[in-house]
Enzyme design. Structure first.
Site, PDB file in Angstrom:
ATOM      1  CB  SER B 111      -2.431  -1.020  -4.089  1.00 10.53           C
ATOM      2  OG  SER B 111      -1.363  -0.286  -3.572  1.00 10.53           O
ATOM      3  CE  LYS B 148       0.825  -3.793  -4.771  1.00  9.17           C
ATOM      4  NZ  LYS B 148       1.152  -2.427  -5.269  1.00  9.17           N
TER       5      LYS B 148
END
Lengths: 188, 188
Positions: B111, B148
DNA sequence: AGTATAGGTGAACAATCGTTCACCTGTCAA
DNA sequence: TTGACAGGTGAACGATTGTTCACCTATACT
Protein backbone atom coordinates in the site's frame (compact mmCIF):
# COMPACT_ATOMS: atom_id res chain seq x y z
CA UNK A 1 11.61 -3.40 38.87
CA UNK A 2 15.18 -2.50 37.99
CA UNK A 3 14.15 -1.30 34.54
CA UNK A 4 14.85 2.18 35.86
CA UNK A 5 18.39 1.21 36.76
CA UNK A 6 18.90 -0.27 33.32
CA UNK A 7 17.81 2.87 31.53
CA UNK A 8 20.25 4.93 33.57
CA UNK A 9 23.07 2.60 32.68
CA UNK A 10 21.99 2.63 29.06
CA UNK A 11 22.05 6.41 29.01
CA UNK A 12 25.55 6.41 30.39
CA UNK A 13 26.64 3.92 27.76
CA UNK A 14 25.27 5.98 24.92
CA UNK A 15 26.59 9.24 26.30
CA UNK A 16 30.08 8.03 27.12
CA UNK A 17 30.41 5.28 24.54
CA UNK A 18 31.61 2.86 27.18
CA UNK A 19 30.12 1.00 30.10
CA UNK A 20 30.36 2.67 33.49
CA UNK A 21 32.59 1.39 36.27
CA UNK A 22 31.10 0.14 39.52
CA UNK A 23 31.84 3.42 41.26
CA UNK A 24 30.20 5.33 38.47
CA UNK A 25 27.10 3.17 38.63
CA UNK A 26 26.97 3.77 42.37
CA UNK A 27 27.03 7.52 41.81
CA UNK A 28 24.53 7.14 38.99
CA UNK A 29 21.97 5.23 41.03
CA UNK A 30 22.56 6.92 44.36
CA UNK A 31 24.29 4.01 46.06
CA UNK A 32 26.96 4.71 48.60
CA UNK A 33 28.62 1.36 48.33
CA UNK A 34 30.14 -0.38 45.37
CA UNK A 35 28.97 -3.68 46.79
CA UNK A 36 25.35 -2.71 46.21
CA UNK A 37 26.31 -2.26 42.59
CA UNK A 38 28.15 -5.54 42.56
CA UNK A 39 25.06 -7.43 43.63
CA UNK A 40 22.89 -5.56 41.18
CA UNK A 41 25.25 -6.34 38.33
CA UNK A 42 25.19 -10.02 39.20
CA UNK A 43 21.46 -10.03 38.65
CA UNK A 44 21.73 -8.16 35.39
CA UNK A 45 24.25 -10.71 34.21
CA UNK A 46 21.92 -13.55 35.19
CA UNK A 47 19.14 -11.90 33.24
CA UNK A 48 21.40 -11.60 30.23
CA UNK A 49 21.18 -7.82 30.09
CA UNK A 50 24.88 -7.12 30.48
CA UNK A 51 28.01 -9.22 30.24
CA UNK A 52 31.22 -9.33 32.17
CA UNK A 53 34.78 -9.57 31.02
CA UNK A 54 36.98 -12.20 32.55
CA UNK A 55 38.50 -9.25 34.34
CA UNK A 56 35.13 -8.16 35.62
CA UNK A 57 34.53 -5.15 33.44
CA UNK A 58 31.03 -4.60 32.20
CA UNK A 59 30.03 -5.18 28.61
CA UNK A 60 26.79 -4.14 26.94
CA UNK A 61 24.46 -6.84 25.75
CA UNK A 62 20.76 -6.17 25.46
CA UNK A 63 21.15 -2.46 25.88
CA UNK A 64 23.85 -1.98 23.30
CA UNK A 65 21.96 -0.36 20.50
CA UNK A 66 19.32 -2.86 19.68
CA UNK A 67 15.88 -1.99 18.51
CA UNK A 68 12.84 -4.08 19.21
CA UNK A 69 11.50 -5.78 16.11
CA UNK A 70 7.78 -5.94 16.47
CA UNK A 71 6.51 -7.91 13.51
CA UNK A 72 4.57 -7.15 10.42
CA UNK A 73 2.68 -3.94 9.98
CA UNK A 74 -0.24 -5.62 8.40
CA UNK A 75 -0.43 -8.44 10.89
CA UNK A 76 -1.64 -6.05 13.53
CA UNK A 77 0.08 -4.08 16.14
CA UNK A 78 1.49 -5.61 19.28
CA UNK A 79 0.51 -4.20 22.61
CA UNK A 80 3.27 -2.83 24.83
CA UNK A 81 3.00 -5.99 26.89
CA UNK A 82 3.80 -8.20 23.94
CA UNK A 83 6.81 -6.20 22.96
CA UNK A 84 9.02 -7.78 25.56
CA UNK A 85 8.68 -11.13 23.89
CA UNK A 86 9.66 -10.12 20.44
CA UNK A 87 13.02 -10.23 18.82
CA UNK A 88 15.46 -7.40 18.82
CA UNK A 89 18.35 -6.58 16.59
CA UNK A 90 21.34 -4.42 16.06
CA UNK A 91 20.99 -2.27 12.97
CA UNK A 92 24.69 -2.04 12.32
CA UNK A 93 25.34 -5.74 12.51
CA UNK A 94 22.23 -6.48 10.50
CA UNK A 95 23.05 -4.21 7.61
CA UNK A 96 26.79 -4.52 7.34
CA UNK A 97 28.62 -7.77 7.05
CA UNK A 98 32.07 -6.50 6.18
CA UNK A 99 32.70 -3.25 7.96
CA UNK A 100 36.13 -2.71 6.49
CA UNK A 101 35.09 -2.75 2.88
CA UNK A 102 31.70 -1.06 3.14
CA UNK A 103 30.76 2.54 2.60
CA UNK A 104 27.76 4.70 1.95
CA UNK A 105 26.72 6.44 -1.21
CA UNK A 106 24.01 8.98 -1.69
CA UNK A 107 21.78 8.25 -4.62
CA UNK A 108 21.30 10.77 -7.36
CA UNK A 109 19.03 10.27 -10.33
CA UNK A 110 16.14 7.89 -10.80
CA UNK A 111 17.65 5.07 -12.82
CA UNK A 112 16.87 2.53 -10.08
CA UNK A 113 13.46 3.85 -9.19
CA UNK A 114 11.63 0.66 -10.12
CA UNK A 115 13.78 -1.15 -7.58
CA UNK A 116 12.49 1.42 -5.11
CA UNK A 117 15.79 3.16 -4.71
CA UNK A 118 15.04 6.85 -4.95
CA UNK A 119 17.04 10.02 -5.16
CA UNK A 120 18.35 11.01 -1.76
CA UNK A 121 18.49 7.46 -0.43
CA UNK A 122 21.73 6.10 0.93
CA UNK A 123 23.00 2.79 -0.33
CA UNK A 124 25.38 0.52 1.53
CA UNK A 125 28.02 -0.55 -0.92
CA UNK A 126 30.49 -3.34 -0.36
CA UNK A 127 33.69 -3.27 -2.37
CA UNK A 128 33.88 -6.11 -4.83
CA UNK A 129 35.10 -6.60 -8.36
CA UNK A 130 32.86 -9.53 -9.07
CA UNK A 131 29.10 -9.63 -9.15
CA UNK A 132 26.38 -12.13 -9.88
CA UNK A 133 23.43 -11.83 -12.18
CA UNK A 134 20.78 -9.76 -10.47
CA UNK A 135 23.06 -7.85 -8.12
CA UNK A 136 22.78 -4.12 -7.95
CA UNK A 137 26.25 -2.77 -8.59
CA UNK A 138 28.21 0.45 -8.58
CA UNK A 139 30.20 0.33 -11.77
CA UNK A 140 32.25 2.40 -14.14
CA UNK A 141 31.33 1.92 -17.72
CA UNK A 142 32.87 3.90 -20.55
CA UNK A 143 34.25 6.43 -18.11
CA UNK A 144 31.11 7.10 -16.13
CA UNK A 145 29.90 5.86 -12.78
CA UNK A 146 26.41 4.49 -12.30
CA UNK A 147 24.30 2.19 -10.19
CA UNK A 148 22.51 -0.50 -12.15
CA UNK A 149 21.42 -4.10 -12.15
CA UNK A 150 24.23 -6.42 -13.15
CA UNK A 151 23.24 -8.96 -15.80
CA UNK A 152 25.23 -12.02 -16.71
CA UNK A 153 23.67 -14.47 -19.13
CA UNK A 154 26.16 -17.08 -20.18
CA UNK A 155 29.20 -14.82 -20.05
CA UNK A 156 27.55 -11.90 -21.83
CA UNK A 157 27.34 -9.12 -19.27
CA UNK A 158 25.55 -5.80 -19.30
CA UNK A 159 24.03 -3.23 -16.99
CA UNK A 160 20.33 -2.72 -16.72
CA UNK A 161 18.60 0.25 -15.12
CA UNK A 162 15.41 -0.21 -13.14
CA UNK A 163 13.65 2.45 -15.11
CA UNK A 164 11.98 1.92 -18.46
CA UNK A 165 12.97 5.40 -19.55
CA UNK A 166 16.59 4.33 -19.68
CA UNK A 167 18.22 1.74 -21.89
CA UNK A 168 20.50 -1.09 -20.82
CA UNK A 169 24.19 -0.41 -21.13
CA UNK A 170 26.28 -2.86 -23.10
CA UNK A 171 29.86 -2.01 -22.21
CA UNK A 172 32.10 -1.63 -25.21
CA UNK A 173 35.50 -1.61 -23.60
CA UNK A 174 35.54 -3.22 -20.23
CA UNK A 175 33.23 -2.88 -17.33
CA UNK A 176 34.74 -2.06 -13.98
CA UNK A 177 32.67 -3.05 -11.01
CA UNK A 178 33.54 -1.23 -7.81
CA UNK A 179 30.95 -2.42 -5.35
CA UNK A 180 27.77 -4.39 -4.80
CA UNK A 181 24.81 -2.69 -3.19
CA UNK A 182 23.93 -4.56 -0.02
CA UNK A 183 21.28 -2.32 1.44
CA UNK A 184 19.29 0.86 1.22
CA UNK A 185 18.44 3.32 3.93
CA UNK A 186 16.17 6.31 3.81
CA UNK A 187 15.38 8.89 6.43
CA UNK A 188 12.32 11.08 6.68
CA UNK B 1 51.35 4.42 8.24
CA UNK B 2 49.63 3.35 11.42
CA UNK B 3 46.50 2.36 9.54
CA UNK B 4 47.44 -1.20 10.33
CA UNK B 5 47.48 -0.45 14.04
CA UNK B 6 44.11 1.20 13.80
CA UNK B 7 42.49 -1.76 12.14
CA UNK B 8 43.78 -4.05 14.89
CA UNK B 9 42.33 -1.79 17.53
CA UNK B 10 39.09 -1.58 15.61
CA UNK B 11 38.86 -5.34 15.44
CA UNK B 12 39.33 -5.56 19.17
CA UNK B 13 36.64 -2.99 19.72
CA UNK B 14 34.13 -4.83 17.59
CA UNK B 15 35.00 -8.20 19.02
CA UNK B 16 35.00 -7.19 22.69
CA UNK B 17 32.54 -4.33 22.52
CA UNK B 18 34.89 -2.11 24.45
CA UNK B 19 38.16 -0.36 23.83
CA UNK B 20 41.33 -2.22 24.79
CA UNK B 21 43.54 -1.17 27.69
CA UNK B 22 47.10 -0.05 27.09
CA UNK B 23 48.46 -3.43 28.07
CA UNK B 24 46.06 -5.12 25.71
CA UNK B 25 47.09 -2.87 22.86
CA UNK B 26 50.71 -3.67 23.61
CA UNK B 27 49.98 -7.37 23.33
CA UNK B 28 47.89 -6.75 20.24
CA UNK B 29 50.58 -4.86 18.36
CA UNK B 30 53.56 -6.75 19.67
CA UNK B 31 54.93 -4.00 21.88
CA UNK B 32 56.67 -4.96 25.07
CA UNK B 33 56.19 -1.63 26.75
CA UNK B 34 53.02 0.21 27.59
CA UNK B 35 54.83 3.44 26.96
CA UNK B 36 55.11 2.65 23.27
CA UNK B 37 51.34 2.37 23.31
CA UNK B 38 51.02 5.58 25.26
CA UNK B 39 52.90 7.52 22.61
CA UNK B 40 50.96 5.88 19.82
CA UNK B 41 47.66 6.72 21.47
CA UNK B 42 48.67 10.35 21.80
CA UNK B 43 49.06 10.54 18.07
CA UNK B 44 45.74 8.85 17.44
CA UNK B 45 44.09 11.36 19.74
CA UNK B 46 45.73 14.22 17.88
CA UNK B 47 44.46 12.81 14.61
CA UNK B 48 40.96 12.56 16.06
CA UNK B 49 40.74 8.82 15.62
CA UNK B 50 40.19 7.95 19.26
CA UNK B 51 39.26 9.92 22.35
CA UNK B 52 40.35 9.78 25.94
CA UNK B 53 38.38 9.91 29.12
CA UNK B 54 39.39 12.34 31.78
CA UNK B 55 40.65 9.23 33.52
CA UNK B 56 42.67 8.26 30.48
CA UNK B 57 40.60 5.37 29.22
CA UNK B 58 40.24 5.08 25.49
CA UNK B 59 37.02 5.90 23.70
CA UNK B 60 36.16 5.11 20.11
CA UNK B 61 35.72 7.96 17.70
CA UNK B 62 36.37 7.46 14.02
CA UNK B 63 36.50 3.73 14.33
CA UNK B 64 33.35 3.27 16.35
CA UNK B 65 31.01 1.95 13.77
CA UNK B 66 31.12 4.68 11.26
CA UNK B 67 30.94 4.18 7.58
CA UNK B 68 32.63 6.43 5.09
CA UNK B 69 30.17 8.50 3.13
CA UNK B 70 31.62 8.91 -0.31
CA UNK B 71 29.30 11.22 -2.16
CA UNK B 72 26.80 10.90 -4.94
CA UNK B 73 26.68 7.86 -7.14
CA UNK B 74 26.13 9.89 -10.22
CA UNK B 75 28.80 12.43 -9.44
CA UNK B 76 31.48 9.91 -10.05
CA UNK B 77 33.32 7.55 -7.89
CA UNK B 78 36.07 8.68 -5.53
CA UNK B 79 39.40 6.99 -5.66
CA UNK B 80 40.65 5.23 -2.55
CA UNK B 81 42.96 8.15 -1.96
CA UNK B 82 40.12 10.61 -1.79
CA UNK B 83 38.15 8.54 0.65
CA UNK B 84 40.08 9.77 3.61
CA UNK B 85 38.83 13.26 3.09
CA UNK B 86 35.17 12.53 2.97
CA UNK B 87 32.65 12.55 5.74
CA UNK B 88 31.73 9.55 7.79
CA UNK B 89 28.74 8.75 9.87
CA UNK B 90 27.23 6.42 12.38
CA UNK B 91 24.23 4.60 11.01
CA UNK B 92 22.56 4.16 14.34
CA UNK B 93 22.81 7.79 15.38
CA UNK B 94 21.82 8.94 11.93
CA UNK B 95 18.66 6.90 11.69
CA UNK B 96 17.39 6.95 15.22
CA UNK B 97 16.79 10.09 17.21
CA UNK B 98 14.90 8.67 20.14
CA UNK B 99 16.19 5.22 20.92
CA UNK B 100 13.77 4.60 23.76
CA UNK B 101 10.62 5.06 21.75
CA UNK B 102 11.71 3.58 18.44
CA UNK B 103 11.20 0.14 17.05
CA UNK B 104 11.29 -1.74 13.80
CA UNK B 105 8.44 -3.11 11.76
CA UNK B 106 8.58 -5.39 8.80
CA UNK B 107 6.44 -4.22 5.93
CA UNK B 108 3.78 -6.44 4.47
CA UNK B 109 1.64 -5.51 1.52
CA UNK B 110 2.17 -2.89 -1.13
CA UNK B 111 0.00 0.00 0.00
CA UNK B 112 3.02 2.32 0.25
CA UNK B 113 4.77 1.16 -2.88
CA UNK B 114 4.60 4.54 -4.59
CA UNK B 115 6.55 5.96 -1.65
CA UNK B 116 9.12 3.26 -2.42
CA UNK B 117 8.41 1.25 0.67
CA UNK B 118 8.13 -2.33 -0.47
CA UNK B 119 7.15 -5.62 1.08
CA UNK B 120 9.94 -7.00 3.19
CA UNK B 121 11.44 -3.61 4.01
CA UNK B 122 11.93 -2.62 7.61
CA UNK B 123 10.59 0.70 8.78
CA UNK B 124 11.85 2.60 11.79
CA UNK B 125 8.82 3.72 13.74
CA UNK B 126 8.86 6.27 16.51
CA UNK B 127 6.02 6.15 19.00
CA UNK B 128 3.80 9.20 18.77
CA UNK B 129 0.11 9.93 19.01
CA UNK B 130 0.29 13.06 16.94
CA UNK B 131 1.30 13.46 13.36
CA UNK B 132 1.54 16.19 10.79
CA UNK B 133 0.18 16.32 7.28
CA UNK B 134 2.42 14.30 5.03
CA UNK B 135 3.88 12.01 7.69
CA UNK B 136 3.84 8.29 7.09
CA UNK B 137 2.15 6.78 10.12
CA UNK B 138 1.38 3.44 11.69
CA UNK B 139 -2.25 3.72 12.72
CA UNK B 140 -5.23 1.77 13.83
CA UNK B 141 -8.36 2.67 11.99
CA UNK B 142 -11.65 0.86 12.51
CA UNK B 143 -9.91 -1.98 14.27
CA UNK B 144 -7.16 -2.62 11.76
CA UNK B 145 -3.50 -1.62 11.64
CA UNK B 146 -1.96 -0.07 8.57
CA UNK B 147 0.81 2.13 7.34
CA UNK B 148 -0.34 5.14 5.33
CA UNK B 149 0.24 8.79 4.64
CA UNK B 150 -1.37 10.97 7.27
CA UNK B 151 -3.43 13.83 5.84
CA UNK B 152 -4.65 16.81 7.78
CA UNK B 153 -6.37 19.59 5.84
CA UNK B 154 -7.87 22.08 8.21
CA UNK B 155 -8.79 19.62 10.91
CA UNK B 156 -10.22 17.02 8.57
CA UNK B 157 -7.91 14.03 8.79
CA UNK B 158 -7.65 10.85 6.77
CA UNK B 159 -5.21 8.19 5.69
CA UNK B 160 -3.91 7.93 2.19
CA UNK B 161 -2.11 4.95 0.69
CA UNK B 162 0.74 5.44 -1.73
CA UNK B 163 -0.83 3.10 -4.22
CA UNK B 164 -3.52 4.07 -6.68
CA UNK B 165 -5.10 0.65 -6.37
CA UNK B 166 -6.19 1.46 -2.84
CA UNK B 167 -8.57 4.13 -1.65
CA UNK B 168 -8.02 6.70 1.08
CA UNK B 169 -9.43 5.77 4.46
CA UNK B 170 -11.72 8.26 6.11
CA UNK B 171 -11.95 7.09 9.71
CA UNK B 172 -15.49 6.83 10.98
CA UNK B 173 -14.92 6.41 14.66
CA UNK B 174 -11.61 7.64 15.82
CA UNK B 175 -8.19 7.21 14.36
CA UNK B 176 -5.49 5.99 16.66
CA UNK B 177 -1.95 6.83 15.61
CA UNK B 178 0.72 4.66 17.14
CA UNK B 179 3.88 5.78 15.48
CA UNK B 180 5.46 7.91 12.79
CA UNK B 181 7.73 6.29 10.24
CA UNK B 182 11.15 7.90 10.45
CA UNK B 183 13.13 5.73 8.12
CA UNK B 184 13.26 2.73 5.86
CA UNK B 185 15.94 0.08 5.58
CA UNK B 186 16.25 -2.70 3.10
CA UNK B 187 18.79 -5.46 2.83
CA UNK B 188 19.75 -7.44 -0.24
C1' DA C 1 81.77 12.45 12.09
C1' DG C 2 78.30 14.37 14.77
C1' DT C 3 73.59 15.01 16.29
C1' DA C 4 68.76 15.47 16.38
C1' DT C 5 64.69 12.78 16.42
C1' DA C 6 61.15 9.15 16.21
C1' DG C 7 60.09 4.97 18.35
C1' DG C 8 60.92 1.32 21.41
C1' DT C 9 62.28 -0.80 26.46
C1' DG C 10 61.66 -1.50 31.35
C1' DA C 11 60.70 -0.06 35.82
C1' DA C 12 58.20 2.64 38.94
C1' DC C 13 54.09 5.73 40.55
C1' DA C 14 49.54 6.81 42.63
C1' DA C 15 44.93 5.94 41.49
C1' DT C 16 41.32 3.16 40.50
C1' DC C 17 39.55 -1.21 39.28
C1' DG C 18 36.44 -5.41 40.63
C1' DT C 19 35.92 -8.30 44.46
C1' DT C 20 35.21 -9.87 49.16
C1' DC C 21 34.29 -9.51 53.89
C1' DA C 22 31.53 -8.49 58.17
C1' DC C 23 27.79 -5.93 59.47
C1' DC C 24 23.32 -3.34 59.55
C1' DT C 25 18.79 -2.74 58.45
C1' DG C 26 13.86 -3.45 56.86
C1' DT C 27 10.14 -6.74 55.24
C1' DC C 28 7.56 -10.84 55.08
C1' DA C 29 6.20 -15.57 56.48
C1' DA C 30 5.77 -18.98 59.83
C1' DT D 1 8.20 -13.49 68.35
C1' DT D 2 11.24 -15.45 65.77
C1' DG D 3 13.93 -16.46 61.66
C1' DA D 4 15.19 -15.97 56.96
C1' DC D 5 16.44 -13.06 53.50
C1' DA D 6 16.93 -9.33 50.06
C1' DG D 7 19.32 -5.08 49.81
C1' DG D 8 22.17 -1.65 51.52
C1' DT D 9 26.79 0.26 54.12
C1' DG D 10 31.74 0.73 54.75
C1' DA D 11 36.26 -0.84 54.77
C1' DA D 12 39.78 -3.56 52.98
C1' DC D 13 42.31 -6.70 49.33
C1' DG D 14 45.36 -7.53 45.39
C1' DA D 15 45.43 -6.57 40.61
C1' DT D 16 45.46 -3.56 36.95
C1' DT D 17 44.87 0.99 35.30
C1' DG D 18 47.10 5.25 32.82
C1' DT D 19 51.10 7.91 33.39
C1' DT D 20 55.91 9.26 33.89
C1' DC D 21 60.72 8.66 34.12
C1' DA D 22 65.46 7.52 32.37
C1' DC D 23 67.49 5.01 28.91
C1' DC D 24 68.42 2.57 24.48
C1' DT D 25 68.57 2.16 19.74
C1' DA D 26 68.15 2.96 14.71
C1' DT D 27 67.62 6.24 10.88
C1' DA D 28 68.23 10.65 8.59
C1' DC D 29 70.25 15.02 7.92
C1' DT D 30 73.70 18.33 8.24
Amino acid sequence: MDTHYISKITSFYHAHKRMPTYSEIAALLGFRSKNAVYKLVQKLVDEGIVDKDKSGRLLPRRLESELPLLGLVKAGFPSPAEEELRDSMNLEDFLIEKKESSYLLEVDGDSMIDAHIAKGDLVIAERSEKASDGDIVIAEVDGEWTMKYFRDRGGKVWLEPANKQYKPIYPTEGLRIAAIVKGVIRKY
